[in-house]
Design a protein around this motif. Structure first.
Motif, PDB file in Angstrom:
ATOM      1  N   SER A 130       0.873  -1.190   0.000  1.00  0.00           N
ATOM      2  CA  SER A 130       0.000   0.000   0.000  1.00  0.00           C
ATOM      3  C   SER A 130       0.901   1.228   0.000  1.00  0.00           C
ATOM      4  O   SER A 130       1.996   1.188   0.563  1.00  0.00           O
ATOM      5  N   PRO A 131       0.452   2.300  -0.647  1.00  0.00           N
ATOM      6  CA  PRO A 131       1.308   3.492  -0.663  1.00  0.00           C
ATOM      7  C   PRO A 131       1.367   4.132   0.722  1.00  0.00           C
ATOM      8  O   PRO A 131       0.453   3.928   1.531  1.00  0.00           O
ATOM      9  N   ILE A 132       2.423   4.861   0.978  1.00  0.00           N
ATOM     10  CA  ILE A 132       2.532   5.583   2.256  1.00  0.00           C
ATOM     11  C   ILE A 132       1.565   6.770   2.217  1.00  0.00           C
ATOM     12  O   ILE A 132       1.564   7.561   1.276  1.00  0.00           O
ATOM     13  N   ARG A 363      10.380   0.766  -7.687  1.00  0.00           N
ATOM     14  CA  ARG A 363      10.241   2.176  -7.356  1.00  0.00           C
ATOM     15  C   ARG A 363       9.078   2.456  -6.400  1.00  0.00           C
ATOM     16  O   ARG A 363       9.147   3.319  -5.551  1.00  0.00           O
ATOM     17  N   GLU A 364       7.992   1.721  -6.564  1.00  0.00           N
ATOM     18  CA  GLU A 364       6.790   2.005  -5.765  1.00  0.00           C
ATOM     19  C   GLU A 364       5.873   0.797  -5.780  1.00  0.00           C
ATOM     20  O   GLU A 364       6.091  -0.150  -6.546  1.00  0.00           O
ATOM     21  N   PRO A 365       4.810   0.817  -4.952  1.00  0.00           N
ATOM     22  CA  PRO A 365       3.933  -0.350  -4.878  1.00  0.00           C
ATOM     23  C   PRO A 365       3.393  -0.807  -6.235  1.00  0.00           C
ATOM     24  O   PRO A 365       3.246  -2.010  -6.467  1.00  0.00           O
ATOM     25  N   SER A 366       3.141   0.130  -7.169  1.00  0.00           N
ATOM     26  CA  SER A 366       2.607  -0.322  -8.466  1.00  0.00           C
ATOM     27  C   SER A 366       3.628  -1.234  -9.157  1.00  0.00           C
ATOM     28  O   SER A 366       3.260  -2.172  -9.879  1.00  0.00           O
ATOM     29  N   GLU A 367       4.912  -0.972  -8.959  1.00  0.00           N
ATOM     30  CA  GLU A 367       5.928  -1.859  -9.554  1.00  0.00           C
ATOM     31  C   GLU A 367       5.978  -3.203  -8.831  1.00  0.00           C
ATOM     32  O   GLU A 367       6.317  -4.220  -9.427  1.00  0.00           O
ATOM     33  N   VAL A 368       5.647  -3.175  -7.536  1.00  0.00           N
ATOM     34  CA  VAL A 368       5.599  -4.446  -6.786  1.00  0.00           C
ATOM     35  C   VAL A 368       4.510  -5.324  -7.406  1.00  0.00           C
ATOM     36  O   VAL A 368       4.703  -6.515  -7.664  1.00  0.00           O
ATOM     37  N   LYS A 369       3.382  -4.691  -7.673  1.00  0.00           N
ATOM     38  CA  LYS A 369       2.252  -5.430  -8.267  1.00  0.00           C
ATOM     39  C   LYS A 369       2.677  -6.031  -9.623  1.00  0.00           C
ATOM     40  O   LYS A 369       2.406  -7.179  -9.906  1.00  0.00           O
ATOM     41  N   GLU A 370       3.372  -5.226 -10.400  1.00  0.00           N
ATOM     42  CA  GLU A 370       3.818  -5.698 -11.710  1.00  0.00           C
ATOM     43  C   GLU A 370       4.784  -6.879 -11.564  1.00  0.00           C
ATOM     44  O   GLU A 370       4.673  -7.868 -12.295  1.00  0.00           O
ATOM     45  N   PHE A 371       5.678  -6.756 -10.612  1.00  0.00           N
ATOM     46  CA  PHE A 371       6.662  -7.820 -10.395  1.00  0.00           C
ATOM     47  C   PHE A 371       5.958  -9.130  -9.998  1.00  0.00           C
ATOM     48  O   PHE A 371       6.290 -10.197 -10.509  1.00  0.00           O
ATOM     49  N   LEU A 372       4.963  -9.004  -9.104  1.00  0.00           N
ATOM     50  CA  LEU A 372       4.225 -10.202  -8.681  1.00  0.00           C
ATOM     51  C   LEU A 372       3.486 -10.807  -9.881  1.00  0.00           C
ATOM     52  O   LEU A 372       3.449 -12.031 -10.041  1.00  0.00           O
ATOM     53  N   SER A 373       2.936  -9.940 -10.728  1.00  0.00           N
ATOM     54  CA  SER A 373       2.231 -10.449 -11.917  1.00  0.00           C
ATOM     55  C   SER A 373       3.201 -11.140 -12.878  1.00  0.00           C
ATOM     56  O   SER A 373       2.869 -12.171 -13.472  1.00  0.00           O
ATOM     57  N   TYR A 374       4.386 -10.581 -13.023  1.00  0.00           N
ATOM     58  CA  TYR A 374       5.415 -11.218 -13.866  1.00  0.00           C
ATOM     59  C   TYR A 374       5.691 -12.642 -13.365  1.00  0.00           C
ATOM     60  O   TYR A 374       5.800 -13.579 -14.138  1.00  0.00           O
ATOM     61  N   LEU A 375       5.823 -12.747 -12.026  1.00  0.00           N
ATOM     62  CA  LEU A 375       6.144 -14.059 -11.442  1.00  0.00           C
ATOM     63  C   LEU A 375       5.046 -15.069 -11.769  1.00  0.00           C
ATOM     64  O   LEU A 375       5.332 -16.218 -12.133  1.00  0.00           O
ATOM     65  N   VAL A 376       3.807 -14.604 -11.630  1.00  0.00           N
ATOM     66  CA  VAL A 376       2.677 -15.502 -11.882  1.00  0.00           C
ATOM     67  C   VAL A 376       2.653 -15.925 -13.353  1.00  0.00           C
ATOM     68  O   VAL A 376       2.510 -17.115 -13.666  1.00  0.00           O
ATOM     69  N   ARG A 377       2.830 -14.959 -14.247  1.00  0.00           N
ATOM     70  CA  ARG A 377       2.814 -15.262 -15.681  1.00  0.00           C
ATOM     71  C   ARG A 377       3.908 -16.265 -16.036  1.00  0.00           C
ATOM     72  O   ARG A 377       3.701 -17.231 -16.751  1.00  0.00           O
TER      73      ARG A 377
END
Ligand SMILES: O=P(O)(O)OC[C@H]1O[C@H](O[C@H]2O[C@H](CO)[C@@H](O)[C@H](O)[C@H]2O)[C@H](O)[C@@H](O)[C@@H]1O
Length: 389
Positions: A130-132, A363-377
């Motif tokens: 979550s963002p700060i 850089r920020e939580p949105s990139e965390v989300k992207e990284f997690l999606s990459y892992l799943v894909r």
């Protein structure tokens, strides 16, 4: 390229105590004299507690530690925005990326190392999922992030290790398929079906939020009453400081100063100092614009990662790749454990350059989300390929 220099370095060095030898606040750092009332001459004079000179506090690094504990708000950046400043900071960030490469850009490298290994995911909550935000009660995780975490947990054992209380972080995340550790790992609900070494005496069988059986591990159990007392005292002592917020996380207590005017930060420091003086069994750690009081026990997020790896039956194996994603100083303990044993990857979430024990950055939580999606894909693809063979 040398990042650290005394002047205009793009790297925020962290003056706060990351190591245990510098715990607590030395009394010389405090803004008020410790003396009580004094009486002199024919007039009774009451010596008021005098604010210390700001310079003293500054030269001791205490205010610096408080200031550098979180990057400035975006809204502040905007109001002081100038092209030169933002170009400079972008350049600084790009230089920093050479040392802590983006986990998104390095994804191929990460998965090539992960090949034939079982990945375990450890996530911090605030500033990562979550963002700060100004109000800790409004640190809400987006629905997209929730579904990214849910997906990742389908493929990899996933745990959240937060500074918040376990109940609170569960309430915020709301996913039953994860393991949760609150109070910086001092309150872990892990799986029941794997044996854990006998030295973890504080482990007891319990039921989780769904009533499922789990292993509850609370190494600071005997501190619950003390922390509650400390929380109440802090609440009372900071109630006149506008913007101060105190939280009770069951095994630790936090005092937020994000919304406190900077001129009042020394008063916040005083309150925390007074508590630490009365409770030598407790110590101080720094988070993002938050001072945290914790039991003086040898336990942190790094130990919690180790404990969970063991509980998950994943220890003692070269075939495991733990990944910890976090954004603040308390996450450094986990990064360190993974780095030291060369066991896995720490990924620091930061929009500004700072020194870290992590390997990669986002850089920020949105990139965390992207990284997690990459892992799943990637995992899905790998499974599909295995089926086709
Ligand atoms: O380990 P974490 O899950 O990252 O928890 C660390 C602290 O997070 C919260 O505070 C931080 O986030 C707030 C909301 O964005 C922000 O207002 C605050 O300034 C940050 O320090 C939480 O409130 C703390 O108790 C946790 O220790």
């Amino acid at each position: 390229m040398e990042f650290k220099s005394n002047h205009a370095s793009p790297v925020l060095t962290d003056p706060s105590p990351l190591n245990k030898s510098r715990r607590g606040i030395h009394s010389s750092l405090m803004p008020f004299s410790q003396a009580g009332p004094s009486f002199s001459g024919k007039y009774v004079t009451v010596t008021r507690k005098k604010p210390a000179k700001l310079d003293d506090v500054r030269s001791n690094g205490w205010l610096d530690a408080m200031k550098s504990s979180s990057p400035p708000h975006k809204k502040l950046n905007k109001s002081f925005n100038s092209e030169v400043t933002s170009d400079d900071s972008e350049f600084g960030y790009c230089c920093w990326l050479l040392k802590y490469p983006s986990a998104l850009n390095s994804f191929e490298q990460i998965i090539s190392y992960a090949k034939n290994k079982k990945i375990a995911i450890f996530l911090d909550y605030d500033g990562t999922l979550s963002p700060i935000v100004d109000d800790p009660d409004r640190a809400i995780m987006s629905d997209c992030m929730r579904s990214a975490v849910k997906d990742v947990a389908k493929y990899f054992p996933t745990a959240i290790i937060s500074g918040r209380s376990r109940d609170k972080v569960y309430e915020l995340v709301g996913l039953t398929e994860l393991y949760y550790a609150g109070s910086h790992g001092m309150d872990i609900m892990g799986p029941v079906n794997h044996s854990v070494s006998a030295d973890h005496l504080n482990r007891i069988k319990s039921t989780d939020h769904l009533g499922e059986e789990g292993n509850l591990f609370q190494p600071a159990r005997e501190f619950i009453t003390m922390i509650d007392k400390v929380f109440k005292t802090l609440l009372e002592n900071t109630k006149s400081i506008k913007g101060a917020k105190v939280e009770n996380h069951k095994f630790c207590a936090s005092v937020h100063y994000r919304n406190v005017e900077e001129k009042n930060w020394p008063t916040i420091a005083q309150c925390v100092h007074d508590i630490l003086k009365d409770y030598p069994q407790l110590h101080l750690t720094h988070g993002r614009k938050v001072l945290e009081i914790r039991p003086e026990i040898d336990w942190d997020k790094g130990k919690a990662v180790d404990f969970l790896i063991e509980s998950l039956g994943l220890s003692n194996s070269d075939g495991v790749l733990p990944i910890f994603i976090g954004d603040d100083r308390t996450d450094e303990d986990a990064f360190k454990v993974l780095r030291e044993g060369n066991r896995g990857y720490g990924i620091l979430v930061s929009s500004v350059p700072k020194e870290s024990n992590a390997f990669y950055s986002l850089r920020e939580p949105s990139e965390v989300k992207e990284f997690l999606s990459y892992l799943v894909r990637w995992k899905k693809l790998e499974e599909e390929e295995a089926e086709d063979e």
